[in-house]
Design a protein around this motif. Structure first.
Motif, PDB file in Angstrom:
ATOM      1  N   GLY A  46      13.514 108.066 -33.563  1.00 20.25           N
ATOM      2  CA  GLY A  46      12.922 107.369 -32.414  1.00 20.25           C
ATOM      3  C   GLY A  46      12.490 108.341 -31.331  1.00 20.25           C
ATOM      4  N   MET A  47      13.332 109.339 -31.081  1.00 18.06           N
ATOM      5  CA  MET A  47      12.971 110.354 -30.085  1.00 18.06           C
ATOM      6  C   MET A  47      11.740 111.136 -30.545  1.00 18.06           C
ATOM      7  N   ALA A  48      11.679 111.447 -31.839  1.00 12.96           N
ATOM      8  CA  ALA A  48      10.516 112.168 -32.368  1.00 12.96           C
ATOM      9  C   ALA A  48       9.245 111.348 -32.174  1.00 12.96           C
ATOM     10  N   ALA A  49       9.316 110.054 -32.462  1.00  7.24           N
ATOM     11  CA  ALA A  49       8.134 109.196 -32.312  1.00  7.24           C
ATOM     12  C   ALA A  49       7.723 109.079 -30.849  1.00  7.24           C
ATOM     13  N   MET A  50       8.701 108.961 -29.962  1.00  7.42           N
ATOM     14  CA  MET A  50       8.380 108.806 -28.542  1.00  7.42           C
ATOM     15  C   MET A  50       7.908 110.107 -27.911  1.00  7.42           C
ATOM     16  N   ALA A  51       8.259 111.255 -28.512  1.00  8.46           N
ATOM     17  CA  ALA A  51       7.908 112.544 -27.923  1.00  8.46           C
ATOM     18  C   ALA A  51       6.521 113.039 -28.329  1.00  8.46           C
ATOM     19  N   VAL A  52       5.851 112.339 -29.229  1.00  6.76           N
ATOM     20  CA  VAL A  52       4.502 112.773 -29.623  1.00  6.76           C
ATOM     21  C   VAL A  52       3.640 112.839 -28.362  1.00  6.76           C
ATOM     22  N   PRO A  53       3.011 113.997 -28.126  1.00  3.76           N
ATOM     23  CA  PRO A  53       2.213 114.146 -26.908  1.00  3.76           C
ATOM     24  C   PRO A  53       1.109 113.086 -26.794  1.00  3.76           C
ATOM     25  N   ALA A  54       0.931 112.565 -25.592  1.00  2.88           N
ATOM     26  CA  ALA A  54      -0.070 111.514 -25.355  1.00  2.88           C
ATOM     27  C   ALA A  54      -1.481 112.009 -25.654  1.00  2.88           C
TER      28      ALA A  54
END
Length: 179
Positions: A46-54
């Motif tokens: 979940g952290m990996a998915a949320m950390a993808v740069p905008a």
């Protein structure tokens, strides 16, 4: 999350690798370790998915709402599990922090509630420092060095589980700092 692309991708790699190791830990011989590893794998991915740069991928609003719902449910599960094990209180704080960050992103705000963000930053800073000190080598009384490491499987290596938790704590700090 907000922030530069290079550190964002490094955070994605760190969190995805941590989640993958947590999946390996789910093969443990012990039921409690498997459950804990499953929750930590969810947090890592979940952290990996949320950390993808905008700049690379700007998720739609509904994705942030879905993240908030998933981590809100994980927080409720951790709250229920905390009745029998105080370790789950940390999972509760982590899942709540993820739900909070996702809710902030879903709302379109560029910052969260400063006091709440500050409390979470203080908690994860203390957690990272405490976990880091627990990784220090300790003399084993009466044992052959390395013997316990050979006997334990990948899912039962306490020092690797602690390193996994430390890396997720550092990742959480990075994500909260960019909020």
């Amino acid at each position: 999350m907000h922030g530069p692309a290079s550190p964002g991708w490094l955070l994605v790699a760190l969190c995805a690798a941590t989640g993958a190791y947590c999946l390996l830990r789910m093969r443990s011989r012990f039921e409690e370790q498997r459950r804990t590893a499953g929750g930590e794998a969810l947090m890592g991915f979940g952290m990996a998915a949320m950390a993808v740069p905008a700049a690379a991928l700007a998720p739609p609003r509904w994705a942030w709402v879905a993240y908030a719902a998933v981590f809100g449910a994980a927080a409720l599960r951790a709250l229920w599990a905390a009745r029998s094990s105080p370790h789950h209180l940390h999972h509760l704080v982590g899942a709540f922090a993820m739900a909070y960050m996702a809710a902030v992103m879903a709302s379109g705000a560029h910052a969260g509630v400063p006091a709440l963000t500050g409390v979470l930053l203080a908690y994860f800073t203390a957690y990272v420092l405490w976990t880091g000190t627990r990784l220090m080598p300790v003399a084993v009384a009466g044992g052959v060095p390395g013997e316990s490491v050979r006997a334990a499987g990948w899912g039962d290596r306490l020092e690797l589980a602690r390193a996994c938790r430390l890396s997720m704590g550092i990742g959480m700090l990075a994500m909260l700092l960019t909020l």
